[in-house]
Design a protein around this motif. Structure first.
Motif: not given
Length: 220
Positions: A103, A121, A124, A131, A163, A175, A177, A197
């Motif tokens: 992040n 991500v 997303a 994201l 998140t 990954t 959402v 996530l």
């Protein structure tokens, strides 16, 4: 005069990135590295700080479009540089021809030899908003700042993380959402949370014990 503080001050400086303590990073500089803008708290020697932007034109547009929180400065010269972020806990990760996703808000500093890029991500969409994270690869050291002591979760089954609490994870993980509209007001540390996530595969995810520093309320 006696104090345990003097023991830290008398330590011989080592080249590269090392923890001065669990809240502060010490970099024995002879060359250059990258750090979050505003993270310097002290330095000794002949050290220069310059705005780095996003590192390339493509990264600049990605950063402008995504709002990814990684404002960088290049630190060059020779000496000792001390870095911190609001007394957050600092942890070091050594990459050995690996890929690590972090992040952007948790990146404190990294060695110049590492490659990095901003990526979205998977899964997303635009509705999820924001994201986007920073992917590091190659060989070198990354300093990560966590708001509160983190926990490292081994991922060998579907795993879901708030998140704002996900700090870093294996880039090999798949990954996405997950939206939990019905339970949005019940789960997580915040109110009305409906996004997490999701991680699948084999690897790890580093989770901080907070959703980050609180945003100051605006006054009229």
């Amino acid at each position: 005069m006696r104090s345990h503080l003097f023991q830290q001050a008398q330590e011989t400086s080592q080249p590269g990135m090392h923890l001065q303590n669990h809240k502060m990073l010490r970099v024995g500089l002879n060359g250059e590295f990258f750090a979050r803008q505003g993270a310097m708290v002290a330095y000794q020697g002949q050290v220069d700080f310059s705005y780095e932007g996003s590192g390339s034109v493509s990264k600049f547009f990605k950063k402008a479009f995504t709002g990814e929180g990684l404002p960088l400065m290049k630190v060059s010269g020779r000496g000792d540089v001390f870095l911190a972020r609001d007394a957050w806990d600092v942890h070091l990760v050594d990459l050995e021809d690996d890929h690590l996703t972090v992040n952007g808000d948790n990146v404190l500093a990294f060695e110049a030899g590492l490659n990095w890029d901003i990526r979205r991500v998977e899964g997303a969409g635009m509705a999820a908003g924001g994201l986007f994270n920073t992917v590091f690869s190659g060989r070198g050291r990354v300093a990560i700042a966590c708001h509160g002591a983190p926990v490292l979760i081994n991922v060998d089954q579907p795993t879901f993380v708030d998140t704002d609490s996900a700090v870093a994870w294996s880039s090999s993980l798949s990954t996405g959402v997950r939206r939990t509209v019905k339970a949005g007001a019940l789960i997580g540390r915040g109110s009305g949370e409906a996004l997490q996530l999701s991680f699948e595969g084999q690897g790890f995810v580093l989770v901080q014990a907070s959703e980050g520093a609180p945003v100051a309320a605006q006054t009229a």
